[in-house]
Design an enzyme around this catalytic site. Structure first.
Site, PDB file in Angstrom:
ATOM      1  N   GLU A 289       0.909  -1.279  -0.002  1.00  0.00           N
ATOM      2  CA  GLU A 289      -0.004  -0.119  -0.079  1.00  0.00           C
ATOM      3  C   GLU A 289       0.833   1.135  -0.132  1.00  0.00           C
ATOM      4  O   GLU A 289       0.510   2.289  -0.361  1.00  0.00           O
ATOM      5  CB  GLU A 289      -1.105   0.096   1.083  1.00  0.00           C
ATOM      6  CG  GLU A 289      -2.198  -0.641   1.048  1.00  0.00           C
ATOM      7  CD  GLU A 289      -3.311  -0.453   2.134  1.00  0.00           C
ATOM      8  OE1 GLU A 289      -3.103   0.153   3.068  1.00  0.00           O
ATOM      9  OE2 GLU A 289      -4.536  -0.856   1.922  1.00  0.00           O
ATOM     10  N   HIS A 310       8.173 -26.776  -1.864  1.00  0.00           N
ATOM     11  CA  HIS A 310       7.614 -27.737  -2.440  1.00  0.00           C
ATOM     12  C   HIS A 310       6.315 -27.148  -3.260  1.00  0.00           C
ATOM     13  O   HIS A 310       5.364 -28.029  -3.610  1.00  0.00           O
ATOM     14  CB  HIS A 310       7.139 -28.927  -1.609  1.00  0.00           C
ATOM     15  CG  HIS A 310       8.347 -29.386  -1.076  1.00  0.00           C
ATOM     16  ND1 HIS A 310       8.994 -30.644  -1.241  1.00  0.00           N
ATOM     17  CD2 HIS A 310       9.116 -28.824   0.234  1.00  0.00           C
ATOM     18  CE1 HIS A 310      10.003 -30.769  -0.577  1.00  0.00           C
ATOM     19  NE2 HIS A 310      10.199 -29.961   0.197  1.00  0.00           N
ATOM     20  N   LYS A 424     -14.177   0.025  -3.904  1.00  0.00           N
ATOM     21  CA  LYS A 424     -15.321   0.212  -3.118  1.00  0.00           C
ATOM     22  C   LYS A 424     -16.495   1.136  -3.756  1.00  0.00           C
ATOM     23  O   LYS A 424     -17.627   0.716  -3.820  1.00  0.00           O
ATOM     24  CB  LYS A 424     -14.656   1.346  -2.163  1.00  0.00           C
ATOM     25  CG  LYS A 424     -13.834   0.525  -0.913  1.00  0.00           C
ATOM     26  CD  LYS A 424     -13.563   1.587   0.143  1.00  0.00           C
ATOM     27  CE  LYS A 424     -12.551   1.085   1.067  1.00  0.00           C
ATOM     28  NZ  LYS A 424     -12.052   2.189   2.031  1.00  0.00           N
TER      29      LYS A 424
HETATM   30  O1  PA5 Z   1      -3.539   1.235   5.830  1.00  0.00           O
HETATM   31  C1  PA5 Z   1      -4.632   1.566   5.689  1.00  0.00           C
HETATM   32  O2  PA5 Z   1      -4.989   2.778   5.920  1.00  0.00           O
HETATM   33  C2  PA5 Z   1      -5.760   0.612   5.409  1.00  0.00           C
HETATM   34  O3  PA5 Z   1      -5.522  -0.677   5.184  1.00  0.00           O
HETATM   35  C3  PA5 Z   1      -6.933   0.851   6.460  1.00  0.00           C
HETATM   36  O4  PA5 Z   1      -6.375   0.348   7.644  1.00  0.00           O
HETATM   37  C4  PA5 Z   1      -7.964  -0.151   6.129  1.00  0.00           C
HETATM   38  O5  PA5 Z   1      -8.704  -0.060   4.948  1.00  0.00           O
HETATM   39  C5  PA5 Z   1      -9.033  -0.228   7.198  1.00  0.00           C
HETATM   40  O6  PA5 Z   1      -9.660   0.916   7.485  1.00  0.00           O
HETATM   41  P1  PA5 Z   1     -10.411   1.584   8.818  1.00  0.00           P
HETATM   42  O7  PA5 Z   1      -9.516   1.397  10.034  1.00  0.00           O
HETATM   43  O8  PA5 Z   1     -10.651   2.804   8.351  1.00  0.00           O
HETATM   44  O9  PA5 Z   1     -11.409   0.586   8.721  1.00  0.00           O
END
Ligand code: PA5
Length: 449
Positions: A289, A310, A424
């Site tokens: 990310e 394996h 989303k």
């Molecule tokens: O790193 C990030 O910001 C994302 O992976 C969020 O943690 C994830 O989308 C979950 O978001 P939230 O804590 O708002 O539910």
């Protein structure tokens, strides 16, 4: 002092070390941008001094909450996704016995997870387990609006309230969310749940050392003071000397950047301890990310060896040569187990009799490293002495800082994730969410074409 050692000698057949060392000035600039908060995404740098700023009173409060849930729960369900899930699971699984039967000590709840998928079967089976168990819920969502955890929480909250009544259920729920905004915060206030705050300036994937990770880890029975102390140790160590020759964070960030610029666009994190499986998952999210944007970034992958030798071993040895590996090597296992002598020796293993299983594992690791290097896969090695709270704290901070420095080397913002919104929007359009009417119309047209 650092307990983490980084060795890139087995990558040097593939890259010029001068190219690595030439990144020193840029890396120094990157650290400056991180500490001075002048780089991209500088409003999300709260994790940088989080370990040293963590108040012991917060840790005490978290432990008290954990103890009160532990006392009345055989199971604690941690609801969250992405950064609100992976850090806690990485640490808990790394420190837990491999088998659930051993985990089930009195007063030591088994941690189960929800809100990280939308599987009807998973949720149904979870509810079936919870019918039989005393349980509590920790619901974690920074935004308080993420669909997956919100859905799971709606189901589990209803189940908990039916099982214990609304009043008792409210004492079995803790919410970790924004200090003021979001649906979860509103619900927590209305229902009177205990809450913890995800700091504004700490993004989800950097939040494991906030209550997001600390509360579930404490409920699982692990020492959050030691975890934070380990992270503090790495926080001070990183600042002492940025030089690539002395600082493993700088060296790791520099080497992987040079490998990437030389066509190695996939990094495989390799473990030889199955307990580290979820640590790899946490790392994949952190790096994926943070770096994967603007059509750039190393693709983070993971294997658990020798299991995956394996399955994925063939590809790593002989597939497309765009890979490099980073082995997280654990020096000392917690236990000692020797290979027994066998009178018949039908399996021809007596040559190993009396040796530790760990020695066999270590020779598998070394043999694999040599084979993969021979096959064209550069190898990096991060060595840790053991899997303990304090070492995991160091390792977490090591990876967080290296990720930020690496992101700046790529010239991306390592603290945002704009690409996560695309699925989303489509999902909301397809489900007919109010406010998405034009998107619904557009996506339906596309599907009917
Ligand atoms: O790193 C990030 O910001 C994302 O992976 C969020 O943690 C994830 O989308 C979950 O978001 P939230 O804590 O708002 O539910």
């Amino acid at each position: 002092m650092s307990n983490i050692q980084f060795d890139y000698s087995k990558a040097l057949g593939f890259i010029d070390e001068q190219e690595v060392l030439s990144l020193q000035d840029t890396i120094n600039t990157n650290y400056k941008a991180i500490y001075d908060k002048t780089g991209k995404g500088n409003d999300f740098l709260g994790w940088v001094d989080l370990p040293s700023k963590t108040d012991t009173s917060l840790l005490k409060q978290i432990e008290q909450t954990a103890n009160s849930l532990r006392a009345k729960s055989e199971v604690c369900v941690v609801i969250g996704i992405g950064g609100s899930y992976l850090g806690a699971r990485a640490v808990i699984e790394a420190l837990s016995p491999a088998f659930n039967l051993l985990k089930k000590k009195k007063g030591n709840p088994v941690i189960l997870y929800a809100g990280h998928n939308i599987s009807e079967d998973y949720l149904t089976q979870l509810l079936q387990v919870l019918n039989e168990k005393d349980y509590s819920i920790v619901v974690i969502s920074k935004s308080g609006t993420t669909t997956e955890p919100a859905l799971a929480f709606r189901l589990l909250r209803r189940h908990l309230e039916e099982k214990y009544g609304e009043k008792e259920a409210a004492t079995r729920i803790v919410a970790i969310t924004d200090k003021a905004r979001g649906a979860l915060k509103q619900l927590a206030t209305e229902k009177g749940y205990q809450t913890y705050v995800v700091p504004d300036d700490v993004g989800g994937r950097y939040s494991v050392l906030t209550p997001v990770g600390l509360l579930p880890i404490a409920i699982a029975g692990f020492d959050i003071n030691k975890l934070i102390a380990g992270a503090q140790q790495m926080e001070s160590f990183v600042k002492e000397d940025y030089s690539i020759g002395k600082n493993p964070v700088s060296a790791y960030a520099a080497v992987r950047n040079v490998l990437y610029n030389n066509g190695k666009s996939v990094e495989i994190m390799v473990n030889y301890e199955p307990n580290l499986y979820f640590f790899t998952e946490w790392w994949k999210q952190l790096y994926g990310e943070s770096e994967g944007k603007e059509n750039k970034g190393i693709f983070p992958a993971g294997v658990s060896n020798t299991t995956d030798l394996h399955s994925m071993g063939q590809y790593i040895q002989e597939g497309v040569r765009n890979l490099f590996e980073t082995v997280v090597s654990v020096k000392n296992p917690d236990n000692t187990l020797l290979v027994p002598e066998d009178a018949d020796n039908l399996d021809k293993l007596n040559y190993l009799a009396g040796k530790r299983i760990n020695e066999v594992n270590k020779m598998a690791e070394l043999g694999t490293t040599i084979a993969h290097v021979d096959g064209g896969v550069p190898n990096l090695r991060i060595s840790i002495p053991e899997i303990s709270e304090s070492v995991l704290g160091e390792l977490i901070y090591f990876y967080e800082m290296a990720c930020a420095v690496s992101g700046y080397l790529l010239d991306v913002n390592p603290f945002d994730q704009p690409g996560v919104e695309a699925y989303k929007r489509n999902m909301f359009a397809l489900l007919g969410k109010p406010g998405f009417e034009s998107e619904t119309e557009a996506i339906k047209k596309r599907l009917n074409q």
